[in-house]
Design a protein around this motif. Structure first.
Motif, PDB file in Angstrom:
ATOM      1  N   UNK A  33      62.417  64.260  41.858  1.00 50.62           N
ATOM      2  CA  UNK A  33      61.862  63.573  40.998  1.00 50.62           C
ATOM      3  C   UNK A  33      61.797  61.940  41.567  1.00 50.62           C
ATOM      4  N   UNK A  34      60.880  61.345  41.058  1.00 53.02           N
ATOM      5  CA  UNK A  34      60.982  60.054  41.553  1.00 53.02           C
ATOM      6  C   UNK A  34      62.183  59.208  41.203  1.00 53.02           C
ATOM      7  N   UNK A  35      62.898  58.398  42.046  1.00 49.89           N
ATOM      8  CA  UNK A  35      64.049  57.789  41.754  1.00 49.89           C
ATOM      9  C   UNK A  35      65.285  58.514  41.942  1.00 49.89           C
ATOM     10  N   UNK A  36      65.328  59.650  42.069  1.00 54.06           N
ATOM     11  CA  UNK A  36      66.526  60.471  42.347  1.00 54.06           C
ATOM     12  C   UNK A  36      66.577  60.855  43.894  1.00 54.06           C
ATOM     13  N   UNK A  37      67.896  61.175  44.226  1.00 54.71           N
ATOM     14  CA  UNK A  37      68.153  61.421  45.573  1.00 54.71           C
ATOM     15  C   UNK A  37      67.540  62.694  45.873  1.00 54.71           C
ATOM     16  N   UNK A  38      67.275  63.177  47.158  1.00 60.64           N
ATOM     17  CA  UNK A  38      66.555  64.450  47.730  1.00 60.64           C
ATOM     18  C   UNK A  38      67.378  65.472  47.096  1.00 60.64           C
ATOM     19  N   UNK A  39      68.885  65.261  47.279  1.00 55.13           N
ATOM     20  CA  UNK A  39      69.809  66.458  47.083  1.00 55.13           C
ATOM     21  C   UNK A  39      71.211  65.989  46.456  1.00 55.13           C
ATOM     22  N   UNK A  40      71.714  67.085  46.030  1.00 58.40           N
ATOM     23  CA  UNK A  40      73.243  66.910  45.755  1.00 58.40           C
ATOM     24  C   UNK A  40      73.981  67.714  46.592  1.00 58.40           C
ATOM     25  N   UNK A  41      75.110  67.271  47.327  1.00 57.55           N
ATOM     26  CA  UNK A  41      75.918  68.017  47.969  1.00 57.55           C
ATOM     27  C   UNK A  41      77.260  68.043  47.351  1.00 57.55           C
ATOM     28  N   UNK A  42      77.969  69.278  47.143  1.00 61.68           N
ATOM     29  CA  UNK A  42      79.320  69.205  46.705  1.00 61.68           C
ATOM     30  C   UNK A  42      79.961  70.417  47.404  1.00 61.68           C
ATOM     31  N   UNK A  43      81.374  70.294  47.148  1.00 64.02           N
ATOM     32  CA  UNK A  43      82.067  71.520  47.486  1.00 64.02           C
ATOM     33  C   UNK A  43      81.977  72.483  46.635  1.00 64.02           C
ATOM     34  N   UNK A  44      81.900  74.145  47.064  1.00 63.88           N
ATOM     35  CA  UNK A  44      81.948  75.095  46.547  1.00 63.88           C
ATOM     36  C   UNK A  44      83.266  75.101  45.712  1.00 63.88           C
ATOM     37  N   UNK A  45      83.251  75.673  44.318  1.00 57.86           N
ATOM     38  CA  UNK A  45      84.501  75.816  43.920  1.00 57.86           C
ATOM     39  C   UNK A  45      85.095  77.468  43.861  1.00 57.86           C
ATOM     40  N   UNK A  46      84.503  78.284  44.605  1.00 56.64           N
ATOM     41  CA  UNK A  46      84.654  79.605  45.272  1.00 56.64           C
ATOM     42  C   UNK A  46      85.022  79.836  46.286  1.00 56.64           C
ATOM     43  N   UNK A  47      84.412  79.065  47.035  1.00 54.17           N
ATOM     44  CA  UNK A  47      84.557  79.134  48.699  1.00 54.17           C
ATOM     45  C   UNK A  47      84.511  78.139  49.426  1.00 54.17           C
ATOM     46  N   UNK A  48      85.068  78.049  50.750  1.00 57.91           N
ATOM     47  CA  UNK A  48      85.268  77.264  51.619  1.00 57.91           C
ATOM     48  C   UNK A  48      83.918  76.685  52.357  1.00 57.91           C
ATOM     49  N   UNK A  65      77.581  70.547  30.287  1.00 62.37           N
ATOM     50  CA  UNK A  65      78.548  69.656  29.750  1.00 62.37           C
ATOM     51  C   UNK A  65      78.530  69.020  28.307  1.00 62.37           C
ATOM     52  N   UNK A  66      77.092  68.922  27.989  1.00 66.31           N
ATOM     53  CA  UNK A  66      76.642  68.094  26.767  1.00 66.31           C
ATOM     54  C   UNK A  66      77.372  68.904  25.681  1.00 66.31           C
ATOM     55  N   UNK A  67      77.549  70.413  25.892  1.00 65.24           N
ATOM     56  CA  UNK A  67      78.236  71.126  24.731  1.00 65.24           C
ATOM     57  C   UNK A  67      79.752  70.939  24.560  1.00 65.24           C
ATOM     58  N   UNK A  68      80.387  70.276  25.404  1.00 64.18           N
ATOM     59  CA  UNK A  68      81.686  70.179  25.211  1.00 64.18           C
ATOM     60  C   UNK A  68      82.286  68.693  24.385  1.00 64.18           C
ATOM     61  N   UNK A  78      86.059  69.774  33.782  1.00 64.01           N
ATOM     62  CA  UNK A  78      84.795  70.205  34.168  1.00 64.01           C
ATOM     63  C   UNK A  78      83.819  68.990  34.793  1.00 64.01           C
ATOM     64  N   UNK A  79      84.138  67.967  34.286  1.00 63.52           N
ATOM     65  CA  UNK A  79      83.278  66.866  34.752  1.00 63.52           C
ATOM     66  C   UNK A  79      83.916  66.372  36.118  1.00 63.52           C
ATOM     67  N   UNK A  80      85.198  66.438  36.150  1.00 61.98           N
ATOM     68  CA  UNK A  80      86.077  66.096  37.433  1.00 61.98           C
ATOM     69  C   UNK A  80      85.679  66.965  38.569  1.00 61.98           C
ATOM     70  N   UNK A  81      85.422  68.427  38.238  1.00 59.61           N
ATOM     71  CA  UNK A  81      85.333  69.492  38.983  1.00 59.61           C
ATOM     72  C   UNK A  81      83.784  69.393  39.474  1.00 59.61           C
ATOM     73  N   UNK A  82      83.107  69.069  38.627  1.00 61.75           N
ATOM     74  CA  UNK A  82      81.407  69.080  38.852  1.00 61.75           C
ATOM     75  C   UNK A  82      81.309  67.637  39.762  1.00 61.75           C
ATOM     76  N   UNK A  83      81.777  66.629  39.231  1.00 60.76           N
ATOM     77  CA  UNK A  83      81.072  65.319  39.769  1.00 60.76           C
ATOM     78  C   UNK A  83      81.950  64.609  40.713  1.00 60.76           C
TER      79      UNK A  83
END
Length: 158
Positions: A33-48, A65-68, A78-83
């Motif tokens: 989408x215009x204005x967004x980075x091409x990708x988000x890279x994060x560590x997996x919470x299940x694997x190395x 997360x909006x449901x919490x 969850x926010x800490x783990x995700x972001x």
């Protein structure tokens, strides 16, 4: 919908950059989408390994997360783990990204790397760990197939 498919080899170059496979860059560009980075890279919470998302898929996924209650411990965890360890990245003109050291350390990336497409996301692995994960996944998938309940149609034909 375009998906991340296949397994692709790459390398960490002398400057610490990793080339994103061309088919994955195509998917990322199609979902950008215009204005967004091409990708988000994060560590997996299940694997190395690392998870790669198009920015639009990552933000759609994270909307759960909006449901919490935003002031609850669950939301905070969850926010800490995700972001906290998620990084928006763009490729240079040769399709390379420079991953932060903590991400490379999490996935034990140096030298050769393996990209695995998982549909809406992709993973970046140390090749030895990637092969072990693929073997584990195949074994567990076979076990699931042996233990699944027959569909109504299958049950009616037996």
């Amino acid at each position: 919908m375009t998906m991340f498919l296949g397994t692709h080899a790459s390398r960490v170059d002398a400057k610490g950059r990793i080339s994103i496979p061309s088919p994955f860059r195509t998917v990322l560009r199609e979902q950008a989408r215009p204005g967004d980075a091409l990708m988000i890279i994060r560590p997996s919470h299940l694997h190395d390994c690392l998870e790669g998302w198009s920015a639009s898929a990552f933000f759609a996924f994270s909307s759960a997360l909006d449901d919490y209650d935003p002031f609850s411990e669950d939301h905070d965890d969850l926010a800490t783990s995700l972001y906290a360890d998620a990084y928006p990245l763009d490729c240079d003109k040769e399709g390379r990204v420079n991953l932060p050291k903590n991400l490379k350390d999490h996935a034990k990336l140096e030298g050769d790397v393996t990209f695995m497409g998982l549909g809406r996301v992709f993973q970046i692995w140390n090749p030895t760990l990637a092969e072990g994960r693929r073997e584990q996944a195949r074994s567990r998938a076979r076990d699931l197939g042996r233990h699944r309940r027959p569909t109504a149609q299958e049950a009616s034909t037996s």
